[in-house]
Each structure stands twice: as C-alpha cells, then as structure tokens.
Design a protein around this motif. Structure first.
Motif, PDB file in Angstrom:
ATOM      1  N   ARG A 132       0.833  -1.206   0.000  1.00 40.30           N
ATOM      2  CA  ARG A 132       0.000   0.000   0.000  1.00 40.30           C
ATOM      3  C   ARG A 132       0.869   1.257   0.000  1.00 40.30           C
ATOM      4  NH1 ARG A 132      -1.937   3.896   2.945  1.00 40.30           N
ATOM      5  NH2 ARG A 132      -0.657   3.321   4.740  1.00 40.30           N
ATOM      6  N   ARG A 133       2.032   1.161   0.636  1.00 44.95           N
ATOM      7  CA  ARG A 133       2.968   2.292   0.689  1.00 44.95           C
ATOM      8  C   ARG A 133       3.827   2.386  -0.574  1.00 44.95           C
ATOM      9  NH1 ARG A 133       5.628   1.802   6.786  1.00 44.95           N
ATOM     10  NH2 ARG A 133       3.675   1.545   7.954  1.00 44.95           N
ATOM     11  N   ASN A 134       3.588   1.494  -1.537  1.00 41.54           N
ATOM     12  CA  ASN A 134       4.350   1.471  -2.793  1.00 41.54           C
ATOM     13  C   ASN A 134       5.837   1.186  -2.585  1.00 41.54           C
ATOM     14  OD1 ASN A 134       2.130   2.039  -4.559  1.00 41.54           O
ATOM     15  ND2 ASN A 134       2.219   4.178  -3.879  1.00 41.54           N
ATOM     16  N   ILE A 135       6.137   0.352  -1.599  1.00 42.26           N
ATOM     17  CA  ILE A 135       7.504  -0.116  -1.373  1.00 42.26           C
ATOM     18  C   ILE A 135       7.683  -1.429  -2.128  1.00 42.26           C
ATOM     19  CG2 ILE A 135       9.126  -1.001   0.351  1.00 42.26           C
ATOM     20  CD1 ILE A 135       7.917   0.948   2.350  1.00 42.26           C
ATOM     21  N   LYS A 136       8.784  -1.538  -2.855  1.00 45.59           N
ATOM     22  CA  LYS A 136       9.059  -2.766  -3.586  1.00 45.59           C
ATOM     23  C   LYS A 136       9.379  -3.896  -2.601  1.00 45.59           C
ATOM     24  CE  LYS A 136      10.893  -0.400  -7.660  1.00 45.59           C
ATOM     25  NZ  LYS A 136      12.080  -0.217  -8.547  1.00 45.59           N
ATOM     26  N   LEU A 137       8.954  -5.111  -2.955  1.00 44.60           N
ATOM     27  CA  LEU A 137       9.157  -6.256  -2.069  1.00 44.60           C
ATOM     28  C   LEU A 137       9.895  -7.368  -2.789  1.00 44.60           C
ATOM     29  CD1 LEU A 137       5.674  -6.525  -0.302  1.00 44.60           C
ATOM     30  CD2 LEU A 137       7.747  -5.382   0.528  1.00 44.60           C
ATOM     31  N   GLY A 138      10.815  -8.008  -2.062  1.00 44.53           N
ATOM     32  CA  GLY A 138      11.561  -9.125  -2.623  1.00 44.53           C
ATOM     33  C   GLY A 138      11.737 -10.243  -1.615  1.00 44.53           C
ATOM     34  N   ILE A 139      12.107 -11.405  -2.114  1.00 45.37           N
ATOM     35  CA  ILE A 139      12.442 -12.563  -1.277  1.00 45.37           C
ATOM     36  C   ILE A 139      13.785 -13.108  -1.751  1.00 45.37           C
ATOM     37  CG2 ILE A 139      11.873 -14.953  -0.659  1.00 45.37           C
ATOM     38  CD1 ILE A 139       8.927 -14.261  -1.003  1.00 45.37           C
ATOM     39  N   ILE A 140      14.669 -13.402  -0.814  1.00 44.75           N
ATOM     40  CA  ILE A 140      15.897 -14.147  -1.104  1.00 44.75           C
ATOM     41  C   ILE A 140      15.919 -15.335  -0.156  1.00 44.75           C
ATOM     42  CG2 ILE A 140      18.407 -14.155  -1.215  1.00 44.75           C
ATOM     43  CD1 ILE A 140      18.342 -11.125  -1.472  1.00 44.75           C
TER      44      ILE A 140
END
Length: 220
Positions: A107-115
């Motif tokens: 919702r905050r438009n922060i990019k998300l990733g998984i490693i």
C-alpha cells in the motif's frame, strides 16, 4: 529513504518450525512403526534434530535415519526425498502478521523481494502454498542463481532487479550469518527476526532486531 524491503522465507515469512512439526508427523504415520504415542513423539524429536532447521541435505538425513528408526516400511532414498519435497510445502503457514505487513508495504508502494536458500521446487512451492507470490516484485531462490546466502552477490542480484541502491533497501531474516551478516556486508540495512536462532557471538550485535514482523511497520 527505504524503497525496497527484502525478506528471507523460512522462519521469516513462513513459520518453518510449525510446518516441520506437522510434516514430520505425516512422515512418521506413513513410514514409522510405533506402539505408543510416546514413541511417536520420540521419533519426531529424532527427525527434528536430524533436519537441523533445514540446513542439511535430505540425502544426509535419510542416510542417518535409515538404520536407526523403527520403519514399518522403509522407502528408497529417492522415494524419501520425493515425499519430503512434495509434502513439506503443503504444511506451509505464514509467520504471525506476515500478510498484514506485506499488504501494508505494498500500500505504501515499497518494492518487495524474497531471497531464500534452498531447492527451486520446494521454495517456490512454499511461496505458492502461502499465497504470497502476487505481492512480490522479485523472488530469488539460491539454486536458481547458483549463489547462496551469505554470499553478498545474491543480495546484489536482488538489488539490481529491484532497481534500488543498497542503502535504499532493508533485509529481514532470522539467521545471524546467512541473513544479517550477508545483507550487512552487501551494504543493506539488516533487521534480525529473533526467536528462531541464537545470535552468533562471533558477530557484532545487529543494528536492529525485532520479535514480531509487525514491528517493521514502525521501523521502516
């Protein structure tokens, strides 16, 4: 300013301990002979110790267990590994507040990733069973890129894909070396999720630590 948040998977987004407990009993009920419930619990503990929180190959686990467990039907090593990889992901459960936190950051438009370290099939199956793939802009499984945490290169690949600088990203994980040391050495802000592994005394104390993922909403 933080533009991206990257998560570990096991015991960070997914409660692997809880998943393993349920999976182990399914394996026991299928393959192991026991006459009383107490024996079932003892075998469960043997499996838990042999697993080493997932930081051990299934071949090694099978070789250790093949001669010490009271098998009612001992599978071949191939069957054992196939059963593990196909059944374990089905028990995947999200970490407490994981979905709430992920949705809020989106919702905050922060990019998300998984490693995540691990096998391609198993780790992607866990992600799909959790139902969280749609929230992430990038997912890296170590076996796909042939680089494993804590090697800083795996973190750099994620940063490049997300198109952010190291100082613009946070990494959250439970493992002091693989997650916190690796991400810190890659130049990222690293946040340790406590409660699953003891801190490694050879390392500098983490700059940030949390007990619950929900705390991220105030830190980031």
């Amino acid at each position: 300013m933080i533009k991206a948040i990257i998560f570990d998977l096991d015991n960070t987004l997914m409660n692997r301990n809880e998943a393993f407990n349920k999976f182990a009993y399914k394996l026991i009920d299928k393959y192991i002979y026991f006459s009383i419930e107490n024996e079932r619990k003892k075998v469960h503990e043997i499996l838990r110790i042999a697993d080493r929180d997932g930081y051990r190959s299934k071949e090694e686990i099978f070789q250790e267990l093949s001669t010490i467990l009271p098998w009612k039907y001992r599978p071949s090593i191939d069957e054992f590994i196939s059963f593990w990889f196909s059944e374990f992901p089905k028990f995947s459960v999200p970490m407490e507040n994981a979905l709430e936190v992920i949705k809020e950051f989106k919702r905050r438009n922060i990019k998300l990733g998984i490693i995540t370290n691990g096998s391609i099939q198993t780790q992607h199956s866990k992600i799909d069973c959790l139902g969280i793939r749609k929230y992430f802009d990038d997912i890296i499984v170590s076996d796909e890129v042939k680089i494993h945490k804590p090697n800083t290169n795996i973190f750099k690949i994620s940063l490049e894909r997300l198109e952010v600088l190291p100082q613009e990203a946070c990494y959250i994980g439970d493992h002091p070396i693989n997650d916190i040391k690796g991400a810190t050495e890659a130049g990222m802000k690293a946040i340790w999720l406590k409660g699953f592994r003891e801190w490694d005394d050879s390392l500098v104390e983490p700059e940030m630590a949390i007990d619950n993922l929900k705390e991220l909403l105030e830190l980031v």
